[in-house]
Design an enzyme around this catalytic site. Structure first.
Site, mmCIF file in Angstrom:
data_model
loop_
_atom_site.group_PDB
_atom_site.id
_atom_site.type_symbol
_atom_site.label_atom_id
_atom_site.label_comp_id
_atom_site.label_asym_id
_atom_site.label_seq_id
_atom_site.Cartn_x
_atom_site.Cartn_y
_atom_site.Cartn_z
ATOM 1 C CG HIS A 1 -1.869 -1.150 1.278
ATOM 2 N ND1 HIS A 1 -1.619 -2.296 2.008
ATOM 3 C CD2 HIS A 1 -3.070 -1.323 0.670
ATOM 4 C CE1 HIS A 1 -2.649 -3.139 1.854
ATOM 5 N NE2 HIS A 1 -3.545 -2.572 1.044
ATOM 6 C CG HIS A 2 0.825 6.009 -1.357
ATOM 7 N ND1 HIS A 2 0.088 7.161 -1.167
ATOM 8 C CD2 HIS A 2 2.106 6.401 -1.536
ATOM 9 C CE1 HIS A 2 0.904 8.208 -1.244
ATOM 10 N NE2 HIS A 2 2.130 7.782 -1.463
ATOM 11 N N GLY A 3 2.412 4.647 1.208
ATOM 12 C CA GLY A 3 2.695 5.207 2.539
ATOM 13 C C GLY A 3 2.189 6.636 2.661
#
Ligand code: TV7
Ligand code: CA
Ligand code: ZN
Length: 380
Positions: A180-182
């Site tokens: 997932h995108h941080g």
């Protein structure tokens, strides 16, 4: 059985409190803190505890949380319980984004302050020079925002640790290999050049949290100090390693961070319950080994990972890499949870055979070139 590797064995500290693994988000919820107990048993089963400084983690204080989070939000988190949540005035659940992803489960605040305290302890060991590498597998909850929980994350232990590191470090590099995108970490440091954030993730505009397109590059002072590497389903070991090294080598050489924080989310492995990449444990570990090879102080945290037996295999393998030890492939015989690891009982079973690789050679080469063009801005 366990041997010293040929590369450097740094001073490593391992931050854990078995209490964090006893919390439950809910029966159907994919986040299982119990995976931390599995990991700790494998780490000690291999004897890795003998090669690290072990610290039992304490809770983060309210003052520490307020370094990033808003007073309103921390007041809310520290007061709400499963019993009072149903009696709150209408609108307050929506206001704080409480729902299925971030439920108010029994003890969720104690859980949150424990994983945040561990990351803060780890960052302190790096600051005072007692550790070259500090590990907190219970941290890495990269989605939490200043005033709301998001994506299973209530407080952002990474942002809190970076704020602490910034007291003495001029440049902090944040690397995020969770699928997932941080977003929470990127957002917190979007306007500063003192923190460079880079995230590799699945991106199609819909996959949670929906952000992380290549065009998000930071703004004002922080312009060119955020990098996003959007990927398609099914990426395999060689493509990922090639891209990771091809981007991170020039990035580290140009930015010259004085400390690195790597988020090692295990949901980028193949066969993850929520993820859709094809990485094997050795390939994920190769990314950690590569960053370690720069010899810059490192804070290493966990993150996602929804197939507990593989999460614990991965983080044990990576604990071995970080402490410079070579682990035999066959898992320790006397581990109390050995039945979780059958039928292979291997540290690195084949995981990379589930999805079709939707990342063409041409697409990946294009991503790599565009990243290099961005990194060139750092040299001015
Ligand atoms: C760092 N995906 C966190 C990753 C957070 C992902 C999501 C679920 C999920 C939640 C459940 C559940 C689930 C099988 C999977 C848009 C929604 C869809 C809730 C049902 N089963 C990290 C967050 C992501 C909760 N959220 O990066 C209870 O999947 O996609 C969404 C949002 C609205 C809420 N619903 C899901 O790895 C630690 N949630 C079963 C029970
Ligand atoms: Ca990521
Ligand atoms: Zn994730």
């Amino acid at each position: 059985k366990i041997e010293f590797g040929t590369d450097y064995s740094p001073d490593v500290s391992y931050h854990f409190n078995s209490k964090v693994s006893e919390f439950h988000y809910g029966v159907r919820h994919p986040m299982k803190p119990f995976r931390l107990m599995l990991t700790d048993h494998l780490v000690s089963g291999y004897g890795l505890h003998n090669y690290m400084d072990l610290y039992e983690t304490r809770a983060a204080s309210r003052e520490e949380l307020l370094e990033f989070h808003s007073k309103d939000y921390i007041d809310f988190l520290s007061k709400v319980t499963p019993d009072t949540v149903s009696k709150l005035p209408r609108g307050s659940l929506e206001k704080f984004n409480i729902g299925d992803d971030c439920p108010i489960f029994q003890g969720f605040y104690d859980y949150s302050v424990l994983y945040a305290g561990a990351s803060l302890d780890a960052s302190r060991k790096l600051l005072n020079g007692q550790s070259e590498i500090a590990i907190n597998w219970s941290g890495g909850l990269h989605h939490a925002k200043k005033s709301s929980p998001s994506g299973f994350c209530y407080v952002n232990d990474i942002v809190l640790s970076i704020i602490n590191l910034l007291r003495f470090h001029p440049r902090v590099l944040y690397i995020d290999i969770d699928i997932h995108h941080g977003d929470g970490v990127q957002e917190a440091f979007y306007t500063t050049d003192r923190v460079f954030t880079v995230s590799f993730h699945k991106y199609n505009g819909e996959f949670f949290p929906g952000t992380g397109n290549f065009d998000e590059l930071g703004c004002s002072e922080g312009k060119h100090f955020a990098l996003n590497v959007p990927l398609e389903d099914g990426i395999d070991d060689d493509s990922y390693i090639n891209l990771f090294k091809g981007v991170m080598d020039p990035l580290i050489t140009s930015y010259k961070p004085t400390v690195i924080i790597q988020q090692c989310g295990a949901d980028s492995l193949g066969h993850d319950r929520l993820g859709c990449f094809n990485l094997n444990i050795k390939a994920h570990g190769e990314c950690v080994k590569f960053i370690k090879s720069f010899g810059i102080p490192m804070l290493v945290v966990g993150g996602g990972g929804y197939t507990p037996r593989n999460v614990s295999r991965l983080w044990t393998y990576e604990t071995g890499i970080l402490s410079g030890m070579i682990l035999p492939e066959s898992l320790p015989e006397d581990s109390p949870f050995r039945e979780w690891f059958g039928p292979d009982y291997s540290l690195y079973p084949t995981l990379g055979d589930l999805y079709e690789n939707k990342n063409s050679k041409k697409f990946l080469e294009n991503v790599r070139i565009r990243c290099l063009e961005r990194i060139r801005y750092l040299q001015g």
